[in-house]
Scaffold this active site. Sequence first.
Site, PDB file in Angstrom:
ATOM      1  N   GLY A  49     -30.495 -49.582  -4.610  1.00  0.00           N
ATOM      2  CA  GLY A  49     -30.469 -48.471  -3.655  1.00  0.00           C
ATOM      3  C   GLY A  49     -31.091 -47.215  -4.225  1.00  0.00           C
ATOM      4  O   GLY A  49     -31.293 -47.090  -5.432  1.00  0.00           O
ATOM      5  N   VAL A  77     -30.539 -42.957  -3.896  1.00  0.00           N
ATOM      6  CA  VAL A  77     -29.571 -41.959  -3.432  1.00  0.00           C
ATOM      7  C   VAL A  77     -30.259 -40.604  -3.325  1.00  0.00           C
ATOM      8  O   VAL A  77     -30.893 -40.148  -4.282  1.00  0.00           O
ATOM      9  CB  VAL A  77     -28.354 -41.877  -4.374  1.00  0.00           C
ATOM     10  CG1 VAL A  77     -27.331 -40.904  -3.819  1.00  0.00           C
ATOM     11  CG2 VAL A  77     -27.717 -43.247  -4.566  1.00  0.00           C
ATOM     12  N   ASP A 124     -18.706 -53.020 -12.937  1.00  0.00           N
ATOM     13  CA  ASP A 124     -19.813 -52.236 -13.501  1.00  0.00           C
ATOM     14  C   ASP A 124     -19.305 -50.874 -13.974  1.00  0.00           C
ATOM     15  O   ASP A 124     -19.955 -49.847 -13.776  1.00  0.00           O
ATOM     16  CB  ASP A 124     -20.925 -52.071 -12.446  1.00  0.00           C
ATOM     17  CG  ASP A 124     -22.243 -51.647 -13.084  1.00  0.00           C
ATOM     18  OD1 ASP A 124     -23.173 -51.284 -12.345  1.00  0.00           O
ATOM     19  OD2 ASP A 124     -22.311 -51.642 -14.333  1.00  0.00           O
ATOM     20  N   GLY A 167     -31.541 -40.205  -7.439  1.00  0.00           N
ATOM     21  CA  GLY A 167     -31.750 -41.285  -8.388  1.00  0.00           C
ATOM     22  C   GLY A 167     -31.793 -42.646  -7.734  1.00  0.00           C
ATOM     23  O   GLY A 167     -31.625 -42.769  -6.519  1.00  0.00           O
TER      24      GLY A 167
END
Length: 308
Positions: free
Chosen positions: A37, A39, A152, A32
Site C-alpha cells: 500500500g 499512505v 509484523d 510512505g
Amino acid sequence: VSERDSFWRALSKQQQQEVYEERHLKFISSLGKGNFGRVDLCRYDPLGDNTGEMVAVKQLQSSKQSNMADFQREIQTISSLHCDYIVKYRGICYSAGRLSMRLVMEFLPFGSLISYMEKYKHIITTRRMLLFTSQICKGMEYLQHMRYVHRDLAARNILVSSDTLVKIADFGLTKIVPLDKEYYRVTQSGESPIFWYAPESLSEYKFSHKSDVWSFGVLLHELFSYCELSRNPKRLSLHRIGGDIQSAMMTVHLFNVLKENWRLPAPALCPPKVYSMMMQCWAFNSEDRPTFSILQDLIESSLQDERE
Ligand SMILES: Cc1cnc(Nc2cc(F)c(C3CCN(C)CC3)c(F)c2)nc1Nc1ccc(F)c(N2CCCS2(=O)=O)c1
C-alpha cells in the site's frame, strides 16, 4: 461492478456509516509505502475552507486479487479495534469510478518510531522509552484479547502521536487465531520480516501470541538501540550468519544460530532489567516466553528503577 458491490455489502452497517467522499479528500503529501500500500496525508475538507481534519489514507498500489482480499481483511481488522494504543480507523473512501477503495485513518504527526528516534535520540530518556514500551505492550494485550496475531510487530510499524504517546499501526499481516487452535499457520511467506520472527515461525510458519512476544523483544532491542540502522536486527543477524547467503538459506541459518542460543547482543547503555526482558521474550520454546501482562509488570518494575 458485482465485485465492487459485493465488497460494499460485506462491510458492516457501522463501517458503511463512516464514508468519506472522494471529492472532499484533498491530497497533501505522500507519507510512505508499505505492505502493498501507499499512505498519503490528506485533508478531509467537506466545507472547502481548509478547516477539515488531517487524515492518513492508505490505498492499494496494485489491484491484484490477492492484495484486494488482504486489504479488505486489513480494513475489517482495523475497524474492529478500539484502543488508545492502536492507530484509529476513521472510515473508508469508496471512489465511485474506480474499483479501488481507500482506508482512512487518524493522522499521527510524528511518523514512525524509527524517524522519531533518529531525530530525538539525544534528548529522549530511558523513562520515556519505557513509557513507549508500556504503551505498545498494552496495545498488544488488547490485540491478544481480540484474538489477533499481529505478525509484523517492529519499530517501523509503531507510529508516534506525541512526545508521550505511541500507537501500533499497519495491520497488513494481522491474522485471527482460530478458536480451536493457539496459533495461525500461514501458507504464502511473501515478504517475510524473518529477523523479527520466532524460531517456530521460521521453521513451521506458526504464528501465535507467543511469536508476537518474540517480535516484541526484537522491537525492544530496536528501541533501546535508538533505531540506529547500524544496530538494526537485520544487520546484526546477517553479521552473525554471514551476509552473503541467498534468502532461502538465510531462514535456515538464522534458525540454527537461534537454536544454538545466539541472540541479539545487549544494546549499549541498555538497563540490565530491560535486556533481561528481551532475553525472556526470546526463549526458544514459545511456552517459556512471558505473556504481555507479565511483560507489563516487568516494565512497571523497570520504570520504578528509573523513577528513584
Ligand atoms: C496510519 C498513519 C497515521 N499517521 C501517520 N503519520 C505519519 C507522519 C509522518 F510525518 C510520516 C513521515 C515521517 C518522515 N518524513 C520524512 C516523511 C513523513 C509518516 F511516515 C507517517 N502515518 C500513518 N501510516 C503510515 C504512513 C507511512 C508509512 F510508510 C506507513 N507504513 C510503514 C510500514 C508499512 S506502512 O505503509 O503502513 C504507515
